[in-house]
Design a protein around this motif. Structure first.
Motif, PDB file in Angstrom:
ATOM      1  N   HIS A  60      69.527 -78.174  72.110  1.00 21.08           N
ATOM      2  CA  HIS A  60      69.952 -77.083  72.996  1.00 21.08           C
ATOM      3  C   HIS A  60      68.800 -76.543  73.859  1.00 21.08           C
ATOM      4  O   HIS A  60      68.895 -76.583  75.085  1.00 21.08           O
ATOM      5  N   HIS A  84      63.548 -70.186  74.095  1.00 16.81           N
ATOM      6  CA  HIS A  84      64.419 -69.017  74.283  1.00 16.81           C
ATOM      7  C   HIS A  84      65.195 -68.593  73.035  1.00 16.81           C
ATOM      8  O   HIS A  84      65.637 -67.465  72.949  1.00 16.81           O
ATOM      9  N   ASP A  85      65.366 -69.489  72.071  1.00 16.92           N
ATOM     10  CA  ASP A  85      66.148 -69.112  70.891  1.00 16.92           C
ATOM     11  C   ASP A  85      65.310 -68.887  69.643  1.00 16.92           C
ATOM     12  O   ASP A  85      65.857 -68.594  68.583  1.00 16.92           O
ATOM     13  N   ASP A 151      71.112 -71.265  79.771  1.00 15.80           N
ATOM     14  CA  ASP A 151      71.560 -71.197  78.380  1.00 15.80           C
ATOM     15  C   ASP A 151      73.091 -71.203  78.321  1.00 15.80           C
ATOM     16  O   ASP A 151      73.722 -71.975  77.603  1.00 15.80           O
ATOM     17  N   ASN A 155      75.682 -74.049  76.864  1.00 15.29           N
ATOM     18  CA  ASN A 155      76.650 -73.668  75.834  1.00 15.29           C
ATOM     19  C   ASN A 155      78.078 -74.007  76.270  1.00 15.29           C
ATOM     20  O   ASN A 155      78.881 -74.466  75.482  1.00 15.29           O
TER      21      ASN A 155
HETATM   22 MN    MN Z   1      70.537 -70.496  73.589  1.00 18.55          MN
END
Ligand code: MN
Length: 734
Positions: A60, A84-85, A151, A155
């Motif tokens: 991801h 980012h996560d 993002d 997703n």
């Molecule tokens: Mn994400």
């Protein structure tokens, strides 16, 4: 991306090499040192995490980083995309990111983490809060929102592994929040993909039908387009103008939306084709326009020059629609390469043309809009109020109106003369008394339409008032009015408030002096100085009745000047309205104010209108604060003790839609023996909004009804709608 890269068997070195090669394929010039470090860090942090699809989690952030690289963003943004996560899903802290990658990346990663969907009572509030969070993060660094878009995009591309309810919620949120914001920031490419993916997940049947029809009509479309492109290309070569000519990329959701808006079938929507001509300079744009008009006949009012007047999201282009052979019609969009980049990537293009600058350029429209919005939201403390204005700016189509000099001003649809005045100049707005619209004199709240020519009428002694806030649609006008009310308007409010308070006190015929009561009164109201109290009263933020309530404790005798009552009775004899006593006299014409629709049990006050009797308002109605300045004309009114008369109240109920919802709500009303006059249910996706007009005798009945409705499964909110005019009052001519 090769999935084998993420198999547990691949070594971190192999994976890093492979990833960096991918990045370089997309953007050969990008420095990779930082990106590689971020990749390795993310690899370690997300180790052993698995996505719902069964892939390792790292797939991801890697996909997000590649989307960012495709948009030509800088190494900092791409690295932040990889990370980012980590704050949300791993034990890594912000401090650690800052230490290892510096403040800039820490701000980006932290910002993206903070934009989450909120679990709030209503759909509205959730949207409002999400927007506010986005805005605050963007204020720190615009690239936060660009990463968030990437993002969301990834997703949506991999949504199918989630459960259906979650999929629908994410798709709906994308259409409600992300896509309009992408549009406003000029990021058309992202917007299109977000919309099409969300559309696909929300309404697969419709989506498939449109895709099939687009495919089926392809060859016919291409033949028509070729009929324009070939002759144009030939002429441009003769003139030695270098161009690239492309057909318009298809965008399924916009076709769907046009079908909905115009209520027309696919065939009638998809008949307008577009060709994009991209050239090297602005001069060439106009040159090409001239050539196009010399080959084909243009449709007069379809020509638009968005180069000299860019759209508010920064979009620039020349648009012209021309007739071809056999009645074919095509829209030509002419622009430079830079305009094209900005048209597709919006604020993201900023990092391509202006190397890595975070600071906002003066001529970048989307950035100016954003900066203003951040300023404005400081004035709007209530998040739903802020959202109302944000939405107007986001969703409403634009209109273009002319100044007397012929300059174009762009405003959101629904904007008024007052909005226009403030858009031209704040000072003009503050003294605006109306305008000549196409030569005809119109009031400040007149809504404007595209193409009108507007000349503002000003009067230097004119001053804004609090009710102007209801006459404007743009945040700029609203913010300017607020600012004036807070500063210049403040002293005037104090003076007015003082007069209102003192006059009201005099009417109590008290034997003590008013100033003796000030300390106790301020304490009662929770205000720390008298000027502040006067100001609140004078500006209409504090109802005079709230101030006067204090004196009821002293049981000061109140009275209505009897001469006034007889004067009114003389004027309006014979008009009987049961239910209301005016100064003990019931034979006086009253009407219920539309703005607050009082019902028995509400605290009320009367106001003597010019020639229309007494209007009865709720004491907490905003308009009460406005007319209490005119003490001569306020009058005490009371509810007559009578249970016979029924009053109509409008309730608005929102919740998630399901079968049987309406019946269950209706059952509550019948349990309380309440008549339903009218019930309307509107649904949008999962959301249902019901409006009921019910008949009740007293305000006390409402509370238990509200409580019971709230217990119905899926109900989110029940509220009383103020504005409603019942039919019987209209009949009575009130
Ligand atoms: Mn994400």
């Amino acid at each position: 991306m090769d999935p084998s890269l993420f198999l547990p068997t691949a070594s971190i070195d192999e994976a890093a090499d492979f990833f960096i090669k991918k990045i370089q394929e997309v953007n050969p010039k990008i420095p990779t040192h930082l990106i590689e470090r971020a990749f390795r860090y993310s690899w370690e942090a997300h180790q052993n995490q698995i996505r719902k699809s069964g892939e390792p989690f790292l797939a991801h952030p890697v996909a997000v980083a590649l989307i960012l690289a495709e948009q030509r963003l800088d190494a900092i943004t791409i690295s932040a995309g990889l990370l980012h996560d980590v704050l949300e899903d791993t034990p890594v802290t912000r401090e650690e990111i800052q230490e290892k990658f510096g403040e800039e990346i820490a701000v980006l990663v932290d910002g993206v983490t903070k934009i989450k969907s909120f679990q709030m009572k209503s759909h509205q509030e959730r949207q409002a809060e999400t927007y506010r969070k986005m805005l605050l993060s963007m204020a720190k660094d615009l690239r936060v929102i660009i990463i968030k878009f990437a993002d969301r995009l990834h997703n949506l591309r991999t949504l199918k592994y989630l459960d259906p309810e979650r999929i629908k919620a994410i798709a709906a949120e994308t259409l409600d929040i992300y896509a309009p914001l992408a549009h406003r920031l000029g990021m058309a490419r992202i917007k299109w993909e977000l919309e099409d993916l969300a559309f696909k997940h929300l309404d697969w049947e419709q989506y498939r039908e449109i895709v099939m029809k687009v495919v089926a009509s392809r060859s016919e479309r291409e033949t028509i387009i070729d009929g324009f492109v070939f002759p144009l290309r030939e002429r441009l070569e003769e003139e030695h103008i270098e161009t690239t000519i492309v057909g318009r990329p298809k965008h399924f959701y916009s076709i769907y939306r046009k079908m909905q808006e115009r209520n027309k079938p696919f065939e009638e929507i998809y008949d307008l084709l577009a060709i994009r001509v991209i050239v090297g300079s602005i001069r060439d744009c106009y040159h090409v326009l001239g050539i196009i008009h010399s080959i084909w006949t243009p449709i007069q009012d379809r020509f638009k020059d968005y180069i000299s007047t860019p759209k508010s999201n920064g979009y620039q282009s020349l648009h012209t629609t021309v007739f071809g052979e056999k009645g074919t019609i095509v829209e030509m969009q002419i622009r430079t390469w830079e305009m094209n980049q900005i048209a597709e990537d919006g604020i993201a293009a900023h990092w391509l043309y202006k190397s890595g600058g975070k600071e906002m350029s003066k001529d970048d429209h989307a950035l100016v809009w954003l900066k203003n919005l951040i300023d404005w939201q400081k004035d709007l403390t209530d998040s739903t109020e802020f959202f109302e204005f944000f939405k107007i700016d986001l969703f409403h189509a634009e209109i273009f109106v002319f100044t007397p000099k012929g300059d174009l001003i762009s405003l959101p649809k629904g904007a008024t003369i007052l909005d226009f005045a403030f858009a031209v100049h704040t000072d003009l707005g503050l003294h605006c008394i109306g305008a000549k619209v196409d030569g005809k004199i119109e009031p400040i709240n007149k809504e404007l339409k595209s193409g009108q020519s507007v000349e503002i009428l000003r009067l230097n002694s004119k001053k804004p008032s609090i009710d102007w806030l209801r006459e404007v649609k743009t945040p700029k006008a609203r913010s300017a009015i607020r600012h004036w009310l807070k500063t210049t308007g403040r002293q005037e409010s104090i003076d007015l408030g003082k007069k209102i308070v003192q006059a009201s006190y005099r009417r109590l015929h008290a034997t003590t002096s008013f100033s003796d009561h000030i300390p106790g009164l301020l304490q009662h109201l929770g205000i720390n100085n008298a000027d502040r109290m006067y100001e609140l009263v004078g500006s209409g933020e504090l109802a005079i009745n709230k101030v006067m309530d204090f004196f009821q404790v002293f049981k000061i005798k109140k009275s209505v000047p009897s001469n006034m009552v007889s004067r009114i009775v003389d004027t309006f004899t014979g008009r009987h309205r049961p239910g209301i006593l005016v100064g003990g006299n019931e034979d006086i014409m009253v009407r219920f104010a539309k703005c607050c629709n009082p019902i028995p049990g509400d605290a009320i006050i009367g106001f003597v209108t010019r020639g229309r009797g007494i209007s009865v308002h709720r004491t907490d109605c905003v308009n009460v604060a406005l007319f209490t300045g005119d003490m001569e004309r306020t009058i005490e009114v009371a509810w007559e003790n009578s249970e016979q008369k029924k009053y109509i109240v409008t309730l608005e109920i929102t919740g998630s839609d399901r079968t049987g919802l309406l019946q269950e709500i209706s059952r509550v009303f019948s349990e309380f023996k309440v008549n339903i006059i009218e019930g309307v249910i509107k649904t949008r996706g999962q959301q249902a909004r019901c409006t009921f007009n019910i008949e009740i005798a007293h305000r006390n009945q409402l509370k238990p009804i509200f409580r019971s409705i709230q217990r119905v499964k899926g109900i989110e909110n029940v509220s009383r709608v103020k504005e409603y005019i019942s039919e019987d009052r209209k009949e009575a001519g009130l």
